[in-house]
Scaffold this motif. Structure first.
Motif, PDB file in Angstrom:
ATOM      1  N   MET A   1      41.586  76.538  36.559  1.00 57.53           N
ATOM      2  CA  MET A   1      40.446  75.509  36.603  1.00 57.53           C
ATOM      3  C   MET A   1      41.061  74.168  36.281  1.00 57.53           C
ATOM      4  SD  MET A   1      37.360  75.408  33.750  1.00 57.53           S
ATOM      5  CE  MET A   1      36.266  74.234  33.902  1.00 57.53           C
ATOM      6  N   TRP A   2      42.359  74.025  35.434  1.00 58.86           N
ATOM      7  CA  TRP A   2      42.800  72.993  35.278  1.00 58.86           C
ATOM      8  C   TRP A   2      43.929  72.822  35.947  1.00 58.86           C
ATOM      9  CZ3 TRP A   2      39.860  70.011  31.861  1.00 58.86           C
ATOM     10  CH2 TRP A   2      38.824  70.575  31.238  1.00 58.86           C
ATOM     11  N   LEU A   3      43.998  71.752  36.998  1.00 60.54           N
ATOM     12  CA  LEU A   3      44.887  71.600  37.861  1.00 60.54           C
ATOM     13  C   LEU A   3      45.748  70.278  37.844  1.00 60.54           C
ATOM     14  CD1 LEU A   3      42.567  72.617  41.023  1.00 60.54           C
ATOM     15  CD2 LEU A   3      44.173  74.140  39.514  1.00 60.54           C
ATOM     16  N   ARG A   4      46.855  70.226  38.666  1.00 59.96           N
ATOM     17  CA  ARG A   4      47.576  69.069  38.647  1.00 59.96           C
ATOM     18  C   ARG A   4      46.676  67.968  39.538  1.00 59.96           C
ATOM     19  NH1 ARG A   4      53.679  68.724  41.217  1.00 59.96           N
ATOM     20  NH2 ARG A   4      53.888  66.537  41.257  1.00 59.96           N
ATOM     21  N   PRO A   5      46.964  66.832  38.902  1.00 60.98           N
ATOM     22  CA  PRO A   5      46.098  65.827  39.517  1.00 60.98           C
ATOM     23  C   PRO A   5      46.776  65.029  40.497  1.00 60.98           C
ATOM     24  CG  PRO A   5      46.868  65.179  37.294  1.00 60.98           C
ATOM     25  CD  PRO A   5      47.311  66.535  37.569  1.00 60.98           C
ATOM     26  N   PRO A   6      45.966  64.457  41.270  1.00 59.57           N
ATOM     27  CA  PRO A   6      46.771  63.344  42.206  1.00 59.57           C
ATOM     28  C   PRO A   6      47.362  62.357  41.582  1.00 59.57           C
ATOM     29  CG  PRO A   6      44.753  63.054  42.418  1.00 59.57           C
ATOM     30  CD  PRO A   6      44.831  64.375  41.705  1.00 59.57           C
ATOM     31  N   GLU A   7      48.497  61.489  41.864  1.00 60.52           N
ATOM     32  CA  GLU A   7      49.233  60.268  41.511  1.00 60.52           C
ATOM     33  C   GLU A   7      48.228  59.226  41.033  1.00 60.52           C
ATOM     34  OE1 GLU A   7      52.803  59.295  42.968  1.00 60.52           O
ATOM     35  OE2 GLU A   7      53.722  61.216  42.792  1.00 60.52           O
ATOM     36  N   ARG A   8      47.134  59.134  42.167  1.00 64.11           N
ATOM     37  CA  ARG A   8      46.146  58.100  42.139  1.00 64.11           C
ATOM     38  C   ARG A   8      44.811  58.619  42.327  1.00 64.11           C
ATOM     39  NH1 ARG A   8      48.046  53.009  41.868  1.00 64.11           N
ATOM     40  NH2 ARG A   8      50.176  52.381  42.059  1.00 64.11           N
ATOM     41  N   PRO A   9      44.143  59.175  41.346  1.00 67.79           N
ATOM     42  CA  PRO A   9      42.718  59.718  41.632  1.00 67.79           C
ATOM     43  C   PRO A   9      41.778  58.738  42.216  1.00 67.79           C
ATOM     44  CG  PRO A   9      43.286  59.409  39.238  1.00 67.79           C
ATOM     45  CD  PRO A   9      44.660  58.958  40.099  1.00 67.79           C
ATOM     46  N   GLU A  10      40.907  59.020  42.898  1.00 69.10           N
ATOM     47  CA  GLU A  10      39.671  58.344  43.718  1.00 69.10           C
ATOM     48  C   GLU A  10      38.543  59.055  43.321  1.00 69.10           C
ATOM     49  OE1 GLU A  10      39.933  55.219  44.888  1.00 69.10           O
ATOM     50  OE2 GLU A  10      41.894  55.210  45.700  1.00 69.10           O
ATOM     51  N   LEU A  11      37.577  58.398  43.150  1.00 69.74           N
ATOM     52  CA  LEU A  11      36.158  58.880  42.940  1.00 69.74           C
ATOM     53  C   LEU A  11      35.529  58.455  44.341  1.00 69.74           C
ATOM     54  CD1 LEU A  11      35.514  58.392  39.230  1.00 69.74           C
ATOM     55  CD2 LEU A  11      35.786  60.486  40.373  1.00 69.74           C
ATOM     56  N   ASP A  12      35.855  58.933  45.352  1.00 71.56           N
ATOM     57  CA  ASP A  12      35.417  58.355  46.420  1.00 71.56           C
ATOM     58  C   ASP A  12      33.856  58.774  46.997  1.00 71.56           C
ATOM     59  OD1 ASP A  12      36.321  60.689  47.336  1.00 71.56           O
ATOM     60  OD2 ASP A  12      37.664  60.194  48.748  1.00 71.56           O
ATOM     61  N   ARG A  13      33.495  59.784  46.371  1.00 75.96           N
ATOM     62  CA  ARG A  13      32.010  60.272  46.571  1.00 75.96           C
ATOM     63  C   ARG A  13      31.283  60.021  45.325  1.00 75.96           C
ATOM     64  NH1 ARG A  13      35.280  64.210  48.346  1.00 75.96           N
ATOM     65  NH2 ARG A  13      34.533  66.014  46.892  1.00 75.96           N
ATOM     66  N   ALA A  14      29.942  59.983  45.549  1.00 72.61           N
ATOM     67  CA  ALA A  14      29.167  59.745  44.338  1.00 72.61           C
ATOM     68  C   ALA A  14      29.028  61.225  43.443  1.00 72.61           C
ATOM     69  CB  ALA A  14      27.671  59.270  44.615  1.00 72.61           C
ATOM     70  N   ALA A  15      29.121  62.005  44.126  1.00 77.03           N
ATOM     71  CA  ALA A  15      28.763  63.454  43.359  1.00 77.03           C
ATOM     72  C   ALA A  15      30.302  63.715  42.568  1.00 77.03           C
ATOM     73  CB  ALA A  15      28.862  64.368  44.339  1.00 77.03           C
ATOM     74  N   LEU A  16      31.330  63.051  42.623  1.00 78.86           N
ATOM     75  CA  LEU A  16      32.670  63.609  41.866  1.00 78.86           C
ATOM     76  C   LEU A  16      32.484  63.012  40.539  1.00 78.86           C
ATOM     77  CD1 LEU A  16      35.450  62.668  44.599  1.00 78.86           C
ATOM     78  CD2 LEU A  16      34.643  65.124  43.740  1.00 78.86           C
ATOM     79  N   VAL A  17      32.888  64.147  39.720  1.00 79.65           N
ATOM     80  CA  VAL A  17      33.095  63.898  38.343  1.00 79.65           C
ATOM     81  C   VAL A  17      34.483  64.380  37.841  1.00 79.65           C
ATOM     82  CG1 VAL A  17      32.424  63.985  35.722  1.00 79.65           C
ATOM     83  CG2 VAL A  17      30.627  63.716  37.600  1.00 79.65           C
ATOM     84  N   ASP A  18      35.252  63.522  37.312  1.00 77.07           N
ATOM     85  CA  ASP A  18      36.622  64.097  36.854  1.00 77.07           C
ATOM     86  C   ASP A  18      36.682  64.442  35.496  1.00 77.07           C
ATOM     87  OD1 ASP A  18      37.564  63.886  39.486  1.00 77.07           O
ATOM     88  OD2 ASP A  18      38.911  62.228  39.247  1.00 77.07           O
TER      89      ASP A  18
END
Length: 253
Positions: A1-18
């Protein structure tokens, strides 16, 4: 469930919650590096802690918040400025950024939720059986919640108590409210599989705008996320400090 994140995370969709998870018990050089990114008011708050471990965890949590938000804003962690609501909920002072976030930590573990254009609230609790007393639930929880806890087998009640507490805290933080609002004024589910808002003092349409998500931060912990608006697509990231002073590394845990 807890994964390696990208170097530059993007919230490019309204549905996304990090959702980010991080340990706060760090080596002194890492704490010192994070302390250098804090604003004067944060440094002053850190100095109010009597015990060294509590002070270090506060610095780690605030430094973590700055480091992660800097990934989204493309700014230096020390350059970020925060504003605070009437009940203390922080937000970025630069409204054009459009980021919403919420931070919680317990017993050396932190959770951070980041979204764009939708309010979020998050909580994490360390399960302590000695605190999960039935009388506490009956005093602070709603009548339905206290009754639901009583129906569970004794060995399941501690985890259920803290799941319920975490969900209520996450909602309060999402609403921008504090404990003074009254934990008994609304009802959530306490089962492990699904988190549901069952009743609130708000109009039905307002209450329906909020969703709850159970989180599994790690053994001995429970967590919850409250999100405003349509169903959310969660991404769960693990933050790790590397072995070198100030170094960073990612790990999939």
């Amino acid at each position: 469930m807890w994964l390696r994140p990208p170097e530059r995370p993007e919230l490019d969709r309204a549905a996304l919650v990090d959702v980010w998870r991080a340990r706060l018990d760090l080596a002194p050089p890492c704490i010192e590096e994070l302390a250098r990114t804090l604003a004067p008011d944060e440094a002053e708050r850190a100095e109010r802690y009597y015990f060294t471990r509590d002070r270090a965890r506060f610095i780690a949590a605030r430094g973590l918040l700055r480091r992660i938000l800097a990934l989204y804003t493309r700014r230096e962690p020390a350059a970020l400025r925060f504003a605070y609501g009437a009940r203390g909920k922080p937000s970025l002072a630069e409204p054009d950024v459009g980021l919403e976030f919420n931070l919680a930590h317990s017993h050396g573990l932190a959770l951070l939720a980041v979204a764009r254009g939708r309010a979020v609230g998050i909580d994490v609790e360390y399960v302590r059986a000695e605190l999960a007393a039935e009388r506490i639930a009956e005093r602070f929880f709603s009548t339905d919640e206290a009754a639901a806890l009583r129906t569970l087998p004794r060995e399941e009640q501690s985890a259920a108590f803290f799941r319920c507490w975490a969900r209520k805290e996450a909602l309060l933080k999402g609403w921008g409210q504090g404990l003074a609002f009254g934990l008994d004024r609304f009802t959530v589910s306490c089962g492990a599989e699904q988190a549901v808002v069952l009743a609130t003092p708000f109009e039905p349409a307002e209450a329906a705008r909020w969703s709850l998500y159970p989180l599994e931060p790690g053994p001995g912990y429970v967590g919850a996320l409250a999100v405003e608006g349509p169903a959310a697509e969660l991404r769960c990231w693990q933050w790790e400090f590397g072995p070198e002073p100030g170094g960073l590394q990612w790990s999939e845990k």
